[in-house]
Scaffold this motif. Sequence first.
Motif, PDB file in Angstrom:
ATOM      1  N   ALA A 166       0.869  -1.172   0.000  1.00  0.00           N
ATOM      2  CA  ALA A 166       0.000   0.000   0.000  1.00  0.00           C
ATOM      3  C   ALA A 166       0.907   1.222   0.000  1.00  0.00           C
ATOM      4  CB  ALA A 166      -0.903   0.005   1.224  1.00  0.00           C
TER       5      ALA A 166
ATOM      6  N   LEU B 298      -7.311  -0.218  -1.760  1.00  0.00           N
ATOM      7  CA  LEU B 298      -7.354  -1.555  -1.167  1.00  0.00           C
ATOM      8  C   LEU B 298      -8.749  -1.888  -0.654  1.00  0.00           C
ATOM      9  CD1 LEU B 298      -3.973  -1.591   0.771  1.00  0.00           C
ATOM     10  CD2 LEU B 298      -4.601  -3.112  -1.106  1.00  0.00           C
TER      11      LEU B 298
ATOM     12  N   PRO C 194      -4.776   3.134   0.480  1.00  0.00           N
ATOM     13  CA  PRO C 194      -5.687   2.431   1.391  1.00  0.00           C
ATOM     14  C   PRO C 194      -7.137   2.414   0.887  1.00  0.00           C
ATOM     15  CG  PRO C 194      -4.117   3.688   2.658  1.00  0.00           C
ATOM     16  CD  PRO C 194      -3.902   4.068   1.213  1.00  0.00           C
TER      17      PRO C 194
END
Length: 142
Positions: A40, A58, A55
């Motif tokens: 990340a 994700l 993030p």
Amino acid sequence: MFTAANIMEEQKKSVAQGKASITRAHYQTIATSGNHAVVADEPSDLGGTDTGMTPFGLLLASLGSCTAITLRMYIDRKMWIVDEINVDLEIFAMPDGNLIETRIHFKGELIDEQVERLLDIAKKCPVHKLLTGNIMIETKII
């Protein structure tokens, strides 16, 4: 003596475990779960090195993959002919919070009634249910 904290602790059931580690590299983070790892990061314009998904990216990848897997399981069980499922997602900032738009595309032989049923099934994916349910986040420094 039983307290609310004790009762809550007894009711917890682990569903998944994860870990994130960052060093001084701006802002490359290694996120792990089980035997798997992903990177990340933040984009260059935010001071990151752009070596991985953000993030938020994700989070969308998690929802999208869970949706696709849930749909594939249902389609396979029904023996419907669907060659490919694509899930496109986007997060929007709204005045009262955030909106995640999910757009699903199927390549296959589906009639309208099947497509409507798949829309209902998509909303039953575990990550969708988690994100739209009652979430509590407990953060501790150890």
